[in-house]
Design an enzyme around this catalytic site. Structure first.
Site, PDB file in Angstrom:
ATOM      1  N   TYR A  83      43.854  32.135  26.896  1.00 30.97           N
ATOM      2  CA  TYR A  83      42.457  32.579  26.988  1.00 30.97           C
ATOM      3  C   TYR A  83      41.568  31.378  27.283  1.00 30.97           C
ATOM      4  O   TYR A  83      41.677  30.349  26.605  1.00 30.97           O
ATOM      5  CB  TYR A  83      42.011  33.203  25.658  1.00 30.97           C
ATOM      6  CG  TYR A  83      41.872  34.697  25.758  1.00 30.97           C
ATOM      7  CD1 TYR A  83      40.990  35.257  26.677  1.00 30.97           C
ATOM      8  CD2 TYR A  83      42.610  35.544  24.943  1.00 30.97           C
ATOM      9  CE1 TYR A  83      40.867  36.631  26.791  1.00 30.97           C
ATOM     10  CE2 TYR A  83      42.491  36.917  25.053  1.00 30.97           C
ATOM     11  CZ  TYR A  83      41.610  37.455  25.981  1.00 30.97           C
ATOM     12  OH  TYR A  83      41.494  38.811  26.093  1.00 30.97           O
ATOM     13  N   GLU A 109      37.820  31.627  28.040  1.00 31.92           N
ATOM     14  CA  GLU A 109      36.441  32.060  28.303  1.00 31.92           C
ATOM     15  C   GLU A 109      35.529  30.840  28.381  1.00 31.92           C
ATOM     16  O   GLU A 109      35.633  29.915  27.576  1.00 31.92           O
ATOM     17  CB  GLU A 109      35.978  33.001  27.191  1.00 31.92           C
ATOM     18  CG  GLU A 109      36.652  34.348  27.296  1.00 31.92           C
ATOM     19  CD  GLU A 109      36.221  35.327  26.220  1.00 31.92           C
ATOM     20  OE1 GLU A 109      35.285  35.020  25.475  1.00 31.92           O
ATOM     21  OE2 GLU A 109      36.836  36.394  26.144  1.00 31.92           O
ATOM     22  N   ASP A 168      30.265  38.720  52.975  1.00 29.92           N
ATOM     23  CA  ASP A 168      31.482  39.098  52.271  1.00 29.92           C
ATOM     24  C   ASP A 168      32.627  38.863  53.247  1.00 29.92           C
ATOM     25  O   ASP A 168      32.844  39.636  54.178  1.00 29.92           O
ATOM     26  CB  ASP A 168      31.408  40.563  51.844  1.00 29.92           C
ATOM     27  CG  ASP A 168      32.674  41.003  51.114  1.00 29.92           C
ATOM     28  OD1 ASP A 168      33.666  40.240  51.123  1.00 29.92           O
ATOM     29  OD2 ASP A 168      32.683  42.106  50.543  1.00 29.92           O
ATOM     30  N   THR A 178      37.833  37.773  48.771  1.00 29.19           N
ATOM     31  CA  THR A 178      39.006  37.992  47.936  1.00 29.19           C
ATOM     32  C   THR A 178      40.025  36.919  48.308  1.00 29.19           C
ATOM     33  O   THR A 178      39.910  36.258  49.345  1.00 29.19           O
ATOM     34  CB  THR A 178      39.611  39.397  48.150  1.00 29.19           C
ATOM     35  OG1 THR A 178      39.738  39.628  49.545  1.00 29.19           O
ATOM     36  CG2 THR A 178      38.750  40.465  47.518  1.00 29.19           C
ATOM     37  N   LYS A 200      44.109  38.396  50.590  1.00 32.35           N
ATOM     38  CA  LYS A 200      44.273  38.997  51.917  1.00 32.35           C
ATOM     39  C   LYS A 200      44.717  37.902  52.887  1.00 32.35           C
ATOM     40  O   LYS A 200      45.833  37.397  52.767  1.00 32.35           O
ATOM     41  CB  LYS A 200      42.967  39.680  52.343  1.00 32.35           C
ATOM     42  CG  LYS A 200      42.558  40.837  51.420  1.00 32.35           C
ATOM     43  CD  LYS A 200      41.357  41.590  51.953  1.00 32.35           C
ATOM     44  CE  LYS A 200      41.009  42.786  51.103  1.00 32.35           C
ATOM     45  NZ  LYS A 200      40.001  42.549  50.073  1.00 32.35           N
ATOM     46  N   ARG A 217      45.874  37.977  43.689  1.00 32.73           N
ATOM     47  CA  ARG A 217      44.816  38.993  43.726  1.00 32.73           C
ATOM     48  C   ARG A 217      43.632  38.485  42.917  1.00 32.73           C
ATOM     49  O   ARG A 217      43.786  38.007  41.801  1.00 32.73           O
ATOM     50  CB  ARG A 217      45.319  40.312  43.140  1.00 32.73           C
ATOM     51  CG  ARG A 217      46.482  40.901  43.889  1.00 32.73           C
ATOM     52  CD  ARG A 217      46.709  42.348  43.551  1.00 32.73           C
ATOM     53  NE  ARG A 217      45.849  43.185  44.353  1.00 32.73           N
ATOM     54  CZ  ARG A 217      46.124  43.569  45.610  1.00 32.73           C
ATOM     55  NH1 ARG A 217      47.241  43.181  46.200  1.00 32.73           N
ATOM     56  NH2 ARG A 217      45.290  44.325  46.281  1.00 32.73           N
TER      57      ARG A 217
HETATM   58  N1  DSN Z   1      40.706  47.628  49.747  1.00 32.50           N
HETATM   59  C1  DSN Z   1      40.259  46.615  50.646  1.00 32.50           C
HETATM   60  C2  DSN Z   1      40.624  46.908  52.050  1.00 32.50           C
HETATM   61  O1  DSN Z   1      41.667  47.511  52.234  1.00 32.50           O
HETATM   62  O2  DSN Z   1      39.920  46.542  52.961  1.00 32.50           O
HETATM   63  C3  DSN Z   1      38.834  46.329  50.509  1.00 32.50           C
HETATM   64  O3  DSN Z   1      38.533  46.312  49.174  1.00 32.50           O
END
Ligand code: DSN
Length: 419
Positions: free
Chosen positions: A55, A57, A201, A228, A231, A237
Site C-alpha cells: 500500500y 497512498e 486524450d 492509457t 494500448k 493496464r
Molecule cells: N475501451 C477503449 C477502446 O477500445 O477504445 C477506450 O476506453
C-alpha cells in the site's frame, strides 16, 4: 514468470485451464482491436512482482504508510521517465484506468456544471468525453463537435463559433474511434482565443507519440495530455496524466485523495519499465511500422472498393462501414471474423442510425499485430482474408478453410511474453 503459471496448474486447475485457453487464443488468432496490444514481457514480470503487496497512498516522500523506500524509487522512476518521453513538466502515474484518469482531470480543474468542448461519441470521442450515458456527461456541461465523415476533417470555423458561444473551461481533443491525426495548432489557437484549458486524450496513440511516429501535443503548447498505458504503449493496464507544472498540485490532489486510494504499485513498476523500453530505437521502429501496417491494410479495402470512414487512415486504426461495404452490420462482421480467428470490434460510425450493440461498422487496428512482427505484406494477406470473409459470412466452408490458414500463418509470429 512461467514457473508461477506452472504453480497455478498445481493449485487451481480451473483457473489454469482458462489461462491456457486464453494463451492459445492469443497465439492462434490475430488481434486487431485498436486498443489492445501485447504487453512487453518485462511488464508481465513487473506486474507479477512483490510490488503487488504494498500500500502506498500518497506520493513519493509523502506517504500514509511506512516501508516506502522502494515504492518511492519506482514511482519517481516512472514519473521522471514519463516527463522525459513526453517532454512535459509533470506526470501523475497513479490513475488505475483511462476513465478514472479523465475524471480526475475534470474533477480536479473544473466545478460541476462547467462547460467542456469535446468530440461527439459517434464521431470517435470516448464515453468520458461527455456521452450523455456517462456520469461525466451528467456532471459537466459537454458541448460536442463533430467531424466531416467524408474526409474526417474538423470544421475549425464552427468549433471556434461554438467555443465563443459556450465559453468552455476546457477544450478536449483525442479519440477512441477516429482514423486521422489532429491539427493541434488549430485546437490550441481556439482554446487560447476563449481562455480554455487545452487537453488531449492520447489514450489510443500515446505509444505512437512516445515512439515519435505521431505529433506530441506538448510541442504545440497543450496544457494536459492523458493516456492509457496498455494500448500502443504496451505497458500495464492503467493511465497517466501529463501536464504543465501549474496544474500539478490540483491534478495530484484530484487523483489522490480525491478519486482513488492506494495506487497499484505493481502497475507503477510495470509502467516505469515500459517508459524505459519505449525510448529504444527498436520501439521507434515499432511505432513507424504500426502506421505503415495500418496504411497497407487500408489499401486493401480501398482497392476492394469497401467504405472506410474518412476514406483511409493517418494513425493505427481503420473504421470500416460494413453495412455499406458488405451489407452486414458490425455485429455480424465481428462474429464472422471471430470465426476465422481475427478479433475486431463492432463500432458505431458517425451519426450511426443503428444501435451500439448492432452498429454499422467495425474498428480494425494494427498495434498488436505489429508487436508480433507483422509487416506490410502480411497486412495485404490479412486484409484479403478479412475482405473475402466479410463478403461470404454464410460460406462456412470458406470460413473454416480460412481459419485453418490463419492459424498456420500465426505460427510465424510469436506472441511477445508467451514464447
Ligand atoms: N475501451 C477503449 C477502446 O477500445 O477504445 C477506450 O476506453
Amino acid at each position: 514468470m512461467r514457473e508461477n503459471i506452472e504453480f497455478l496448474m498445481e493449485n487451481d486447475g480451473e483457473l489454469y485451464e482458462a489461462m491456457q485457453g486464453e494463451e492459445e487464443r492469443q497465439r492462434q488468432g490475430i488481434e486487431l482491436i485498436p486498443s489492445e496490444n501485447y504487453a512487453f514481457p518485462e511488464v508481465l514480470a513487473a506486474l507479477g512482482s512483490v510490488f503487488t503487496n504494498k500500500y502506498s497512498e500518497g506520493y513519493p516522500g509523502r506517504r500514509y504508510y511506512g516501508g516506502q523506500e522502494f515504492t518511492d524509487r519506482i514511482e519517481n522512476l516512472a514519473r521522471d521517465r514519463a516527463k522525459e518521453v513526453f517532454r512535459c513538466e509533470h506526470a501523475n502515474v497513479q490513475p488505475l484506468s483511462g476513465s478514472g484518469m479523465n475524471q480526475a482531470v475534470y474533477l480536479g480543474l473544473l466545478e460541476p456544471g462547467d462547460t467542456i468542448l469535446a468530440m461527439d461519441l459517434s464521431h470517435g470521442g470516448h464515453l468520458t468525453h461527455g456521452a450523455p450515458v456517462s456520469h461525466m456527461g451528467k456532471l459537466f456541461n459537454f458541448v460536442r463537435y463533430v467531424t466531416d465523415p467524408s474526409d474526417g476533417s474538423f470544421d475549425f470555423d464552427q468549433i471556434l463559433r461554438d467555443a465563443r458561444k459556450h465559453k468552455p473551461k476546457l477544450m478536449l481533443c483525442g479519440y477512441t474511434s477516429y482514423p486521422r491525426d489532429i491539427d493541434y495548432k488549430a485546437f490550441k489557437t481556439i482554446a487560447d482565443d476563449v481562455g480554455a484549458i487545452s487537453m488531449t486524450d492520447a489514450s489510443h496513440f500515446g505509444g505512437l507519440v512516445a515512439g515519435e511516429a505521431m505529433a506530441n501535443p506538448f510541442d504545440f503548447g497543450f496544457d494536459l495530455v492523458t493516456t492509457t498505458t496498455h494500448k500502443s504503449l504496451r505497458g500495464p493496464r492503467g493511465g497517466m496524466i501529463l501536464c504543465k507544472e501549474k496544474f500539478a498540485s490540483k491534478i495530484d490532489k484530484s487523483v489522490f485523495p480525491g478519486l482513488q486510494g492506494g495506487p497499484h504499485m505493481n502497475a507503477v513498476a510495470a509502467l516505469a519499465v515500459t517508459l524505459k523500453l519505449v525510448q529504444s530505437s527498436h520501439f521507434k521502429d515499432y511505432a513507424d511500422q504500426v502506421l505503415k501496417n495500418s496504411k497497407a491494410l487500408a489499401e486493401v479495402f480501398t482497392e476492394s472498393e469497401s467504405t472506410l470512414i474518412t476514406g483511409g487512415t493517418d494513425n493505427h486504426m481503420l473504421v470500416l462501414d460494413t453495412v455499406k461495404s458488405y451489407g452486414i452490420d458490425g455485429k455480424v462482421a465481428e462474429e464472422t471474423l471471430d470465426e476465422v480467428n481475427v478479433t475486431t470490434n463492432k463500432q458505431i460510425i458517425p451519426d450511426d442510425p443503428n444501435p451500439p450493440l448492432r452498429p454499422s461498422g467495425i474498428r480494425i487496428g494494427t498495434p498488436a499485430a505489429t508487436a508480433r512482427g507483422m509487416k506490410e505484406s502480411d497486412m495485404k494477406q490479412l486484409g484479403s482474408w478479412i475482405d473475402r470473409s466479410l463478403r461470404s459470412p454464410s460460406d462456412k466452408k470458406y470460413l473454416q478453410r480460412t481459419r485453418m490458414e490463419i492459424t498456420d500463418f500465426c505460427r510465424n509470429f510469436p506472441v511477445p511474453g508467451l514464447e
